[in-house]
Design a protein around this motif. Structure first.
Motif, PDB file in Angstrom:
ATOM      1  N   VAL A   1     -36.122 -93.354  30.748  1.00 38.71           N
ATOM      2  CA  VAL A   1     -34.733 -93.485  31.155  1.00 38.71           C
ATOM      3  C   VAL A   1     -34.028 -92.149  30.967  1.00 38.71           C
ATOM      4  CG1 VAL A   1     -33.945 -94.296  28.880  1.00 38.71           C
ATOM      5  CG2 VAL A   1     -32.620 -94.853  30.922  1.00 38.71           C
ATOM      6  N   MET A   2     -33.153 -91.817  31.913  1.00 34.85           N
ATOM      7  CA  MET A   2     -32.300 -90.636  31.829  1.00 34.85           C
ATOM      8  C   MET A   2     -30.864 -91.071  32.062  1.00 34.85           C
ATOM      9  SD  MET A   2     -32.197 -87.202  34.239  1.00 34.85           S
ATOM     10  CE  MET A   2     -31.224 -88.036  35.509  1.00 34.85           C
ATOM     11  N   PRO A   3     -29.923 -90.666  31.228  1.00 36.14           N
ATOM     12  CA  PRO A   3     -28.522 -91.059  31.422  1.00 36.14           C
ATOM     13  C   PRO A   3     -27.824 -90.197  32.461  1.00 36.14           C
ATOM     14  CG  PRO A   3     -28.709 -89.673  29.491  1.00 36.14           C
ATOM     15  CD  PRO A   3     -30.106 -89.850  30.023  1.00 36.14           C
ATOM     16  N   LYS A   4     -26.549 -90.482  32.669  1.00 35.90           N
ATOM     17  CA  LYS A   4     -25.713 -89.627  33.507  1.00 35.90           C
ATOM     18  C   LYS A   4     -25.656 -88.231  32.870  1.00 35.90           C
ATOM     19  CE  LYS A   4     -21.784 -91.339  34.880  1.00 35.90           C
ATOM     20  NZ  LYS A   4     -20.372 -91.800  34.814  1.00 35.90           N
ATOM     21  N   VAL A   5     -25.744 -87.193  33.699  1.00 29.36           N
ATOM     22  CA  VAL A   5     -25.752 -85.820  33.203  1.00 29.36           C
ATOM     23  C   VAL A   5     -24.552 -85.076  33.793  1.00 29.36           C
ATOM     24  CG1 VAL A   5     -27.063 -83.681  32.982  1.00 29.36           C
ATOM     25  CG2 VAL A   5     -28.276 -85.883  33.080  1.00 29.36           C
ATOM     26  N   LEU A   6     -23.732 -84.513  32.919  1.00 25.83           N
ATOM     27  CA  LEU A   6     -22.559 -83.739  33.317  1.00 25.83           C
ATOM     28  C   LEU A   6     -22.717 -82.300  32.853  1.00 25.83           C
ATOM     29  CD1 LEU A   6     -19.808 -86.252  32.061  1.00 25.83           C
ATOM     30  CD2 LEU A   6     -20.829 -86.168  34.350  1.00 25.83           C
TER      31      LEU A   6
ATOM     32  N   ILE B   1     -24.550 -87.429  28.989  1.00 26.50           N
ATOM     33  CA  ILE B   1     -24.784 -86.253  28.162  1.00 26.50           C
ATOM     34  C   ILE B   1     -24.174 -85.052  28.875  1.00 26.50           C
ATOM     35  CG2 ILE B   1     -26.946 -87.204  27.235  1.00 26.50           C
ATOM     36  CD1 ILE B   1     -28.396 -85.121  29.096  1.00 26.50           C
ATOM     37  N   TYR B   2     -24.005 -83.965  28.129  1.00 23.36           N
ATOM     38  CA  TYR B   2     -23.597 -82.686  28.706  1.00 23.36           C
ATOM     39  C   TYR B   2     -24.788 -81.742  28.701  1.00 23.36           C
ATOM     40  CZ  TYR B   2     -18.782 -84.283  28.070  1.00 23.36           C
ATOM     41  OH  TYR B   2     -17.610 -85.009  28.126  1.00 23.36           O
ATOM     42  N   HIS B   3     -24.962 -81.018  29.815  1.00 23.64           N
ATOM     43  CA  HIS B   3     -26.139 -80.160  29.991  1.00 23.64           C
ATOM     44  C   HIS B   3     -25.711 -78.834  30.590  1.00 23.64           C
ATOM     45  CE1 HIS B   3     -29.931 -79.246  32.552  1.00 23.64           C
ATOM     46  NE2 HIS B   3     -30.099 -78.753  31.342  1.00 23.64           N
TER      47      HIS B   3
ATOM     48  N   GLU C   1     -18.410 -81.985  35.407  1.00 21.67           N
ATOM     49  CA  GLU C   1     -18.880 -82.231  36.762  1.00 21.67           C
ATOM     50  C   GLU C   1     -20.274 -82.849  36.742  1.00 21.67           C
ATOM     51  OE1 GLU C   1     -17.130 -81.785  39.627  1.00 21.67           O
ATOM     52  OE2 GLU C   1     -15.424 -81.293  38.327  1.00 21.67           O
ATOM     53  N   MET C   2     -20.522 -83.749  37.681  1.00 22.73           N
ATOM     54  CA  MET C   2     -21.783 -84.460  37.767  1.00 22.73           C
ATOM     55  C   MET C   2     -22.927 -83.523  38.142  1.00 22.73           C
ATOM     56  SD  MET C   2     -22.850 -87.669  37.577  1.00 22.73           S
ATOM     57  CE  MET C   2     -24.340 -88.579  38.002  1.00 22.73           C
ATOM     58  N   GLN C   3     -24.073 -83.693  37.481  1.00 15.50           N
ATOM     59  CA  GLN C   3     -25.308 -83.025  37.873  1.00 15.50           C
ATOM     60  C   GLN C   3     -26.244 -84.090  38.446  1.00 15.50           C
ATOM     61  OE1 GLN C   3     -26.929 -80.806  34.573  1.00 15.50           O
ATOM     62  NE2 GLN C   3     -25.191 -79.398  34.491  1.00 15.50           N
TER      63      GLN C   3
END
Length: 268
Positions: A114-119, A224-226, A124-126
């Motif tokens: 599983v991978m969460p939403k990445v910002l 998460i933030y990336h 901003e969405m990645q």
């Protein structure tokens, strides 16, 4: 007591302040956790960051590559952990993220990854979900689409799964290695990172193999933030490393004749 989640963090002369942020994010949880810092640096300078008893520091004394350094950590937890998190140094996330993902995996035994939403750090969405790539997908995305975004636009939308609703959960056969929460049983079936890739493409390869046995899922209820520096998009030796890894990937799975790629992508 066995940890609820173990994690490996591979480092190579990273900024200690940035590393402290990701370490603090992972340890800020009510779950029982263990973090293994697998250090590819030339000196053990960041060992000082591993002061928490839930941290284990491993000095590799050589830059053995991304996958190999993670594998060194994963092999040590295969019999002690149910879930393992592949974590990038340029990631942070709020408290409660691990708990939510742990609950999701507990409630969905058919999910292997599983991978969460990445910002990004501006919020901003990645868009990091992908179909299985063909050679043309990678060539167009790297050398054409960034300069001429209207060329092959429909193809890139399909490849990057931009036609999906990213506010809802969905399956994706290729998920980013920046944050991969894996069921350890899935790793036992699919195998660990293929160490033939020094860096790049190893996350696609692993995600694809897990997808053969389990669902691989994007889950947007947490984020998460990336940093996502995209270093290989610059004309330097990392670009050459990316090209070499792509050649290894297509030599392994097939260049233009890849029946599994065709079947998986059509099913999506």
């Amino acid at each position: 007591m066995k940890p609820d989640i173990t994690s490996s963090l591979v480092t190579y002369h990273n900024d200690p302040a940035i590393l402290k942020n990701v370490i603090d994010s992972f340890l800020n949880t009510t779950l029982s956790v263990q973090l293994i810092i697998s250090d590819n640096s030339r000196t053990p300078a960041i060992k000082a960051l591993a002061t928490d008893p839930r941290c284990e520091y491993v000095f590799n004394n050589a830059n053995m590559g991304f996958g190999a350094a993670h594998n060194k950590a994963i092999n040590s937890i295969l019999d002690t952990s149910r879930y393992h998190l592949i974590l990038n140094p340029d990631v942070t996330f709020p408290a409660g993220t691990l708990e939510a993902l742990h609950t999701f995996m507990e409630n969905n035994p058919g999910v292997g990854l599983v991978m969460p939403k990445v910002l990004d750090f501006h919020g901003e969405m990645q868009y990091l979900c992908k179909t299985l790539p063909s050679p043309m997908d990678l060539i167009i995305r790297r050398f054409v689409y960034t300069i001429f975004p209207n060329l092959f636009k429909k193809r890139m939308i399909r490849y990057q799964m931009l036609d999906r609703d990213y506010t809802k959960s969905f399956e994706a056969p290729s998920l980013s290695g920046c944050f991969m929460l894996l069921r350890v049983d899935a790793l036992k079936k699919a195998g660990l990172f293929d160490e033939r890739y020094f860096m790049y493409m190893e996350d696609i390869d692993l995600s694809r193999r897990v997808h053969q046995h389990y669902k691989t899922v994007y889950y947007p209820d947490v984020y998460i933030y990336h940093g996502h520096a995209r270093e290989s998009y610059r004309l330097n030796k990392l670009l050459l490393t990316h090209i070499k890894s792509a050649i290894k990937y297509f030599n392994k799975w097939g260049w233009f004749f890849d029946a599994e790629r065709r079947k998986v992508n059509r099913s999506l």
